[in-house]
Design an enzyme around this catalytic site. Sequence first.
Site, PDB file in Angstrom:
ATOM      1  N   HIS A 150     -23.709  13.121  60.135  1.00  0.00           N
ATOM      2  CA  HIS A 150     -23.706  12.613  61.154  1.00  0.00           C
ATOM      3  C   HIS A 150     -25.470  12.394  61.497  1.00  0.00           C
ATOM      4  O   HIS A 150     -25.921  13.174  60.943  1.00  0.00           O
ATOM      5  CB  HIS A 150     -23.354  13.591  62.395  1.00  0.00           C
ATOM      6  CG  HIS A 150     -23.276  13.009  63.501  1.00  0.00           C
ATOM      7  ND1 HIS A 150     -24.128  12.744  64.399  1.00  0.00           N
ATOM      8  CD2 HIS A 150     -22.207  12.184  64.365  1.00  0.00           C
ATOM      9  CE1 HIS A 150     -23.860  12.140  65.529  1.00  0.00           C
ATOM     10  NE2 HIS A 150     -22.411  11.955  65.647  1.00  0.00           N
TER      11      HIS A 150
ATOM     12  N   ASP B 219     -14.400  12.783  63.526  1.00  0.00           N
ATOM     13  CA  ASP B 219     -13.330  11.907  63.035  1.00  0.00           C
ATOM     14  C   ASP B 219     -12.554  12.821  61.832  1.00  0.00           C
ATOM     15  O   ASP B 219     -11.516  12.393  61.295  1.00  0.00           O
ATOM     16  CB  ASP B 219     -14.089  10.859  62.260  1.00  0.00           C
ATOM     17  CG  ASP B 219     -14.496  10.002  63.520  1.00  0.00           C
ATOM     18  OD1 ASP B 219     -15.722   9.622  63.546  1.00  0.00           O
ATOM     19  OD2 ASP B 219     -13.837   9.432  64.455  1.00  0.00           O
TER      20      ASP B 219
HETATM   21  C1  SDX Z   1     -19.141   8.673  64.791  1.00  0.00           C
HETATM   22  O1  SDX Z   1     -23.727   8.339  66.495  1.00  0.00           O
HETATM   23  C2  SDX Z   1     -22.945   9.093  67.120  1.00  0.00           C
HETATM   24  O2  SDX Z   1     -22.687   9.900  67.811  1.00  0.00           O
HETATM   25  C3  SDX Z   1     -21.296   8.657  66.472  1.00  0.00           C
HETATM   26  C4  SDX Z   1     -20.118   9.563  66.962  1.00  0.00           C
HETATM   27  C5  SDX Z   1     -19.931   9.222  68.273  1.00  0.00           C
HETATM   28  O3  SDX Z   1     -19.075   9.978  69.021  1.00  0.00           O
HETATM   29  O4  SDX Z   1     -20.010   8.124  68.717  1.00  0.00           O
HETATM   30  O5  SDX Z   1     -20.440  10.953  66.745  1.00  0.00           O
HETATM   31  C6  SDX Z   1     -18.729   9.114  66.053  1.00  0.00           C
HETATM   32  O6  SDX Z   1     -19.603   7.690  64.349  1.00  0.00           O
HETATM   33  C7  SDX Z   1     -19.171  10.002  63.673  1.00  0.00           C
HETATM   34  C8  SDX Z   1     -19.554   9.543  62.360  1.00  0.00           C
HETATM   35  C9  SDX Z   1     -18.292   8.905  61.516  1.00  0.00           C
HETATM   36  N1  SDX Z   1     -18.628   8.191  60.338  1.00  0.00           N
HETATM   37  C10 SDX Z   1     -18.139   8.836  59.212  1.00  0.00           C
HETATM   38  O7  SDX Z   1     -17.558  10.146  58.847  1.00  0.00           O
HETATM   39  C11 SDX Z   1     -18.820   7.862  57.771  1.00  0.00           C
HETATM   40  C12 SDX Z   1     -19.142   9.149  56.988  1.00  0.00           C
HETATM   41  N2  SDX Z   1     -20.481   9.454  57.366  1.00  0.00           N
HETATM   42  C13 SDX Z   1     -21.779   8.721  56.809  1.00  0.00           C
HETATM   43  O8  SDX Z   1     -21.155   7.317  56.762  1.00  0.00           O
HETATM   44  C14 SDX Z   1     -23.029   9.231  57.527  1.00  0.00           C
HETATM   45  O9  SDX Z   1     -22.971  10.531  57.398  1.00  0.00           O
HETATM   46  C15 SDX Z   1     -23.089   8.573  58.968  1.00  0.00           C
HETATM   47  C16 SDX Z   1     -22.970   7.158  58.803  1.00  0.00           C
HETATM   48  C17 SDX Z   1     -22.251   9.061  59.847  1.00  0.00           C
HETATM   49  C18 SDX Z   1     -24.803   8.769  59.175  1.00  0.00           C
HETATM   50  O10 SDX Z   1     -25.585   8.252  58.409  1.00  0.00           O
HETATM   51  P1  SDX Z   1     -26.998   8.429  58.520  1.00  0.00           P
HETATM   52  O11 SDX Z   1     -27.301   9.262  59.227  1.00  0.00           O
HETATM   53  O12 SDX Z   1     -27.805   7.096  58.290  1.00  0.00           O
HETATM   54  O13 SDX Z   1     -27.293   9.291  57.158  1.00  0.00           O
HETATM   55  P2  SDX Z   1     -27.794   8.733  55.776  1.00  0.00           P
HETATM   56  O14 SDX Z   1     -26.911   7.722  55.265  1.00  0.00           O
HETATM   57  O15 SDX Z   1     -29.130   8.398  55.682  1.00  0.00           O
HETATM   58  O16 SDX Z   1     -27.419  10.174  54.908  1.00  0.00           O
HETATM   59  C19 SDX Z   1     -28.461  11.171  54.490  1.00  0.00           C
HETATM   60  C20 SDX Z   1     -27.750  11.401  53.225  1.00  0.00           C
HETATM   61  C21 SDX Z   1     -27.995  10.216  52.270  1.00  0.00           C
HETATM   62  O17 SDX Z   1     -28.261  10.782  50.931  1.00  0.00           O
HETATM   63  P3  SDX Z   1     -30.029  10.720  50.197  1.00  0.00           P
HETATM   64  O18 SDX Z   1     -29.989   9.183  50.274  1.00  0.00           O
HETATM   65  O19 SDX Z   1     -30.660  11.870  51.091  1.00  0.00           O
HETATM   66  O20 SDX Z   1     -29.391  11.126  48.635  1.00  0.00           O
HETATM   67  O21 SDX Z   1     -26.623  12.066  53.116  1.00  0.00           O
HETATM   68  C22 SDX Z   1     -25.814  11.285  52.310  1.00  0.00           C
HETATM   69  C23 SDX Z   1     -26.342   9.798  52.190  1.00  0.00           C
HETATM   70  O22 SDX Z   1     -25.930   9.358  50.989  1.00  0.00           O
HETATM   71  N3  SDX Z   1     -24.513  11.396  53.040  1.00  0.00           N
HETATM   72  C24 SDX Z   1     -23.406  11.514  52.466  1.00  0.00           C
HETATM   73  C25 SDX Z   1     -22.644  11.171  53.588  1.00  0.00           C
HETATM   74  N4  SDX Z   1     -23.393  11.006  54.972  1.00  0.00           N
HETATM   75  C26 SDX Z   1     -24.419  10.892  54.412  1.00  0.00           C
HETATM   76  N5  SDX Z   1     -22.921  11.295  51.353  1.00  0.00           N
HETATM   77  C27 SDX Z   1     -21.630  11.474  51.209  1.00  0.00           C
HETATM   78  N6  SDX Z   1     -20.830  11.515  52.034  1.00  0.00           N
HETATM   79  C28 SDX Z   1     -21.010  11.359  53.304  1.00  0.00           C
HETATM   80  N7  SDX Z   1     -20.185  11.299  54.306  1.00  0.00           N
END
Ligand code: SDX
Length: 437
Positions: free
Chosen positions: A313, A371
């Site tokens: 998140h 989720d």
């Molecule tokens: C919702 O904003 C809100 O409040 C949203 C929400 C709401 O109520 O409105 O809470 C609802 O959208 C919840 C989130 C649902 N999405 C998912 O579950 C999809 C999977 N999650 C990821 O796509 C991600 O965690 C996000 C999109 C939720 C957040 O992305 P960020 O903040 O841009 O984080 P990032 O991509 O910069 O990640 C930081 C690191 C990265 O690795 P490094 O580059 O540091 O090596 O963490 C890794 C990412 O690759 N990472 C993951 C991951 N989420 C982040 N790696 C594997 N699996 C994951 N799910």
Amino acid sequence: MTEKEIEKKYFTLTNDETGESYKLPVIEGTLGPSVIDVRKLYAQSGYFTFDPSFTSTGSCKSRLTFIDGEKGILLHRGYTIEELTEKSSFLEVCHLLLYGDLPNQNELDEFTKNIKYHTMVNEQINYFFRGFRRDAHPMAIMCGVVGALSAFYHDSLDIYDKRQREISAHRLLAKIPTLAAMTYKYNIGQPFMYPRNDLNYAENFLYMCFGVPAEEYKPNPVLAKAMDRIFILHADHEQNASTSTVRLAGSSYANPFACIAAGIASLWGPSHGGANQAVLEMLSEIGSKDKIPEFLERAKDKNDPFRLMGFGHRVYKNYDPRAGVLRESCHEVLEELGVKNEPRLELAMELERIALEDPYFVERKLFPNVDFYSGIILNAMGFPTNMFTVLFAVARTVGWISQWKEMVEEPTLRIGRPRQLYTGPTKRPYVDINERK
Ligand code: SDX
């Protein structure tokens, strides 16, 4: 709550090249990080700030919701999500978000009546559905029919009129479940069920989804309570992608129905509200516990687009408090339905256990989010996976319209118009087609 401007607190920014300094005021809110007010920075310095996904940018002031990502705390107008899901109904939370406080009994009765008597949609809307294929994705249909509400109310809507803004908010809260249920019925080829005034909000929604003209439908009180709780958990969440979409659309004084349709479109993405559907699909793809290590390796592999859906998140760097409540609801609903050892719940819990011991996830503070468990409950309640994000949109409509209302009522509202860092070609002479290579 009002923020106070700290007279003596400034950030001084210095241009090392010219030695010029700029004093930027700090504004403090009631909770969370203070902000550096950069509104005058471009005029003073000729420089823009740069923050493409807004990781360090406050886009507005708001009094609705506060998230402490480090501690995993979620407040709506100061009340914790845990207490609201335990002690309030969704309509009480709607009143809280829209008007600033939990309603007393008279206010709740009045508000409930206002919502109840707007639940029907204009009969002409039925014809919008006929234009879609029966197998159209429900979110595609919702983008269309919610946007189409503008065609029915746009001309009677004076956004600058407080009472008309309130009527629009009531209409949206009341009609979104009806449209969502119609979308589901259209998908499965069953007749639309008209709303009933003898049922509460969640019961009515379940009735419109699962009732049929051929027999009486009595909503299961445990499932209705779980539905109501799921609506509360998804109601609002600060300036997430879809809420920011609604605010930006609304900043041009577009009508609220069009703004909510824009929010629905943004919510659909699998990185946002579409994740609940993606979690169920992921669990089905993993299939069994022995496959978990393979998929966790894929989630860590930068060359593999696979992500652990329902994990991570932007704000929460701790457990999403909503995930905890949903996991509890999972057990309640499955028990009520007599479902023993739901394989995907077992798999999800094992996946969570292993991931939270894995350094990759621990170092990046990746925890289950809202989720991760919601889809398992919704599936057990009878909803197909392609309806999960629609249910998220039903719940989030109150957050979207409350944030829209808060923004439109700000006397200082100006159209949102970000700038950019231009990296395209500099000015060049035109080339006639017969001279192009
Ligand atoms: C919702 O904003 C809100 O409040 C949203 C929400 C709401 O109520 O409105 O809470 C609802 O959208 C919840 C989130 C649902 N999405 C998912 O579950 C999809 C999977 N999650 C990821 O796509 C991600 O965690 C996000 C999109 C939720 C957040 O992305 P960020 O903040 O841009 O984080 P990032 O991509 O910069 O990640 C930081 C690191 C990265 O690795 P490094 O580059 O540091 O090596 O963490 C890794 C990412 O690759 N990472 C993951 C991951 N989420 C982040 N790696 C594997 N699996 C994951 N799910």
